[in-house]
Design an enzyme around this catalytic site. Structure first.
Site, mmCIF file in Angstrom:
data_model
loop_
_atom_site.group_PDB
_atom_site.id
_atom_site.type_symbol
_atom_site.label_atom_id
_atom_site.label_comp_id
_atom_site.label_asym_id
_atom_site.label_seq_id
_atom_site.Cartn_x
_atom_site.Cartn_y
_atom_site.Cartn_z
ATOM 1 N N SER A 256 0.858 -1.173 0.000
ATOM 2 C CA SER A 256 0.000 0.000 0.000
ATOM 3 C C SER A 256 0.902 1.232 0.000
ATOM 4 O O SER A 256 1.716 1.405 0.896
ATOM 5 C CB SER A 256 -0.883 -0.031 1.248
ATOM 6 O OG SER A 256 -1.647 1.136 1.332
ATOM 7 N N LYS B 183 -1.079 -0.869 -4.335
ATOM 8 C CA LYS B 183 -2.318 -0.136 -4.028
ATOM 9 C C LYS B 183 -1.962 1.322 -3.830
ATOM 10 O O LYS B 183 -1.146 1.660 -2.980
ATOM 11 C CB LYS B 183 -2.963 -0.699 -2.764
ATOM 12 C CG LYS B 183 -4.209 0.067 -2.353
ATOM 13 C CD LYS B 183 -4.967 -0.664 -1.288
ATOM 14 C CE LYS B 183 -4.817 0.009 0.056
ATOM 15 N NZ LYS B 183 -5.616 -0.671 1.088
ATOM 16 N N LYS C 238 -2.991 5.131 -2.789
ATOM 17 C CA LYS C 238 -3.955 5.951 -2.058
ATOM 18 C C LYS C 238 -4.306 7.134 -2.953
ATOM 19 O O LYS C 238 -3.409 7.775 -3.523
ATOM 20 C CB LYS C 238 -3.341 6.443 -0.749
ATOM 21 C CG LYS C 238 -3.043 5.318 0.250
ATOM 22 C CD LYS C 238 -4.309 4.777 0.896
ATOM 23 C CE LYS C 238 -3.986 3.779 2.000
ATOM 24 N NZ LYS C 238 -5.191 3.263 2.663
ATOM 25 N N ASP D 226 -7.224 3.119 -3.362
ATOM 26 C CA ASP D 226 -7.965 3.222 -2.107
ATOM 27 C C ASP D 226 -8.179 4.695 -1.797
ATOM 28 O O ASP D 226 -7.224 5.457 -1.678
ATOM 29 C CB ASP D 226 -7.154 2.550 -0.981
ATOM 30 C CG ASP D 226 -7.903 2.529 0.348
ATOM 31 O OD1 ASP D 226 -9.081 2.966 0.378
ATOM 32 O OD2 ASP D 226 -7.317 2.081 1.347
ATOM 33 N N GLU E 200 -11.245 0.902 -3.847
ATOM 34 C CA GLU E 200 -11.560 0.652 -2.439
ATOM 35 C C GLU E 200 -12.152 1.889 -1.774
ATOM 36 O O GLU E 200 -11.580 2.974 -1.845
ATOM 37 C CB GLU E 200 -10.266 0.219 -1.733
ATOM 38 C CG GLU E 200 -10.468 -0.207 -0.296
ATOM 39 C CD GLU E 200 -9.162 -0.748 0.308
ATOM 40 O OE1 GLU E 200 -8.233 -1.100 -0.451
ATOM 41 O OE2 GLU E 200 -9.074 -0.792 1.542
ATOM 42 N N ASP F 149 -14.105 -1.348 2.697
ATOM 43 C CA ASP F 149 -13.175 -1.500 3.810
ATOM 44 C C ASP F 149 -13.842 -0.886 5.053
ATOM 45 O O ASP F 149 -14.509 -1.591 5.824
ATOM 46 C CB ASP F 149 -11.850 -0.782 3.439
ATOM 47 C CG ASP F 149 -10.833 -0.753 4.558
ATOM 48 O OD1 ASP F 149 -11.118 -1.258 5.647
ATOM 49 O OD2 ASP F 149 -9.726 -0.207 4.369
ATOM 50 N N LYS G 277 -10.304 -6.737 7.374
ATOM 51 C CA LYS G 277 -9.312 -6.371 8.380
ATOM 52 C C LYS G 277 -9.850 -6.907 9.703
ATOM 53 O O LYS G 277 -10.922 -6.476 10.161
ATOM 54 C CB LYS G 277 -9.148 -4.853 8.455
ATOM 55 C CG LYS G 277 -8.426 -4.275 7.255
ATOM 56 C CD LYS G 277 -8.307 -2.772 7.317
ATOM 57 C CE LYS G 277 -7.509 -2.274 6.121
ATOM 58 N NZ LYS G 277 -7.630 -0.819 5.937
ATOM 59 N N GLY H 214 -4.197 -4.560 5.926
ATOM 60 C CA GLY H 214 -3.353 -4.336 7.096
ATOM 61 C C GLY H 214 -3.701 -3.006 7.746
ATOM 62 O O GLY H 214 -4.265 -2.121 7.108
HETATM 63 MG MG MG Z 1 -8.584 0.851 2.849
#
Ligand code: MG
Length: 369
Positions: A135, A161, A163, A188, A213, A238, A262, A290
């Site tokens: 991430s 991933k 952000k 995400d 996400e 999420d 998660k 995570g």
């Molecule tokens: Mg997330």
């Protein structure tokens, strides 16, 4: 079994590099460790939290408070046989999944040890290595973002991933796609968008993303359903999934086609397993997210991800991704095929380094019968 003693430790580990999402920028990360003692065994659980209510409403202070004033008094000194009996002691506590997860997950470690099994075996895991990705936080500039991705690819990660947030989305994704056309890529948003942004989000379909996400707020399940009807890319939830029921509602509404499990966010392994089983039955892929855990939470996440339904690469990076020195050993390393080995030792399969815990511990408290 009877819980004879519980220790809480607040540890604060400096991050290798600052981590920025659409909500917050962190330079160190707090975690509350829960250590259960029963029948000569010692089990560890972790509440990976934050200083403020950024990811969920819970903060390190609320987690500590709920554990100390409600959860620990409910279980300390009580006789019970199985995990559901233990959970029943604090059934009346509403919400606060991260606090509940730390306590429950410590018990899973203890029960696995009592059975002489690794946690992954106890959960019925089917794989010994978990495909993982990384991430990547938001960087100050596009060249810095590309350089950061390049470094992680050099480390061996095969899935990235990104952000994203409004103003830091299409241009960045396009640049990444141009440079790495075949990279397994997902994004995400950590709830940074609203319905008005649907035209922008629809444009993401052209970039062959594995998933988008949590574009909308944690409570915006209906809006996510509306978005999913208008984009081809699977929406993954999420923050919206904080219990088994939330997962069930999301699937019934068509609010997502993938779920990021998660374990702390859903209140512990019992709920996480139920969500996994539900998704497996419905053909919905899941993956393990995570929350910047130490090796205690990382070991648990790997054990959970060994279950059959975890068919997408997880956000369970190597120990060195976030912290230069962890509080439990051995460290988890990334293999050349972008996988991490599921620990096969008894229980969590990691050993907590008490000296190291003491060094980074800013608060500790012991509760006895
Ligand atoms: Mg997330």
């Amino acid at each position: 079994m009877k819980i004879e003693r519980i220790d809480l430790h607040l540890v604060e580990l400096p991050l290798v590099t600052p981590f920025e999402t659409s909500v917050v920028r962190e330079i160190r990360h707090p975690s509350i460790l829960v250590n259960l003692h029963a029948g000569g065994l010692s089990g560890w659980g972790e509440c990976p939290c934050e200083y403020g209510p950024w990811f969920t409403h819970e903060t390190l202070e609320t987690v500590w408070y709920i554990l100390k004033d409600y959860l620990i008094p409910a279980v300390l000194g009580k006789e019970f046989r199985e995990i559901p009996d233990f959970l029943a002691f604090y059934h009346s506590v509403r919400g606060h999944p991260i606090a509940r997860a730390g306590l429950e997950n410590a018990l899973w470690d203890l029960v696995a040890q009592r059975s002489g099994l690794s946690l992954a075996r106890l959960l019925g895991g089917v794989r010994s290595r978990i495909p993982v990705g990384v991430s990547v936080g938001i960087e100050p500039t596009l060249p810095a973002q590309l350089a950061r991705i390049e470094a992680y690819l050099a480390d061996g990660y095969r899935r990235v991933k990104l952000k994203i947030k409004p103003g830091w989305d299409l241009q960045v994704i396009q640049a990444v796609r141009q440079r790495w056309p075949d990279l397994l890529l997902q994004v995400d948003a950590n709830s940074a968008y609203t319905l008005e942004d649907i035209p922008v989000l629809r444009q993401l379909d052209q970039y062959n993303l594995l998933l988008i996400e949590q574009p909308f707020g944690p409570e915006d399940m209906l809006d996510h359903a509306r978005l999913q009807r208008q984009v081809r890319t699977p929406i993954c939830l999420d923050e919206s999934i904080t219990s088994y029921d939330h997962a069930r509602w999301a699937l019934e509404l068509g609010a997502c086609r993938v779920i990021n499990i998660k374990v702390p966010r859903v209140g512990g392994l019992t709920a996480a397993r139920k969500i996994h089983d539900l998704c497996l039955a419905q053909g919905i892929p899941v993956w393990g997210g995570g929350m910047l855990e130490t090796n205690i939470g990382r070991a648990l996440n790997l054990a959970a991800a060994a279950q059959a339904g975890y068919t997408l690469p997880g956000d369970i990076s190597a120990s060195a991704r976030y912290f230069s020195e962890d509080i439990a050993t051995p460290d988890f390393v990334l293999h050349e095929d972008s996988t991490i080995t599921v620990p096969d030792g008894v229980g969590l399969g990691v050993k907590v380094n008490q000296k190291r815990v003491k060094k980074v511990c800013s608060r500790t408290e012991t509760f006895t019968i």
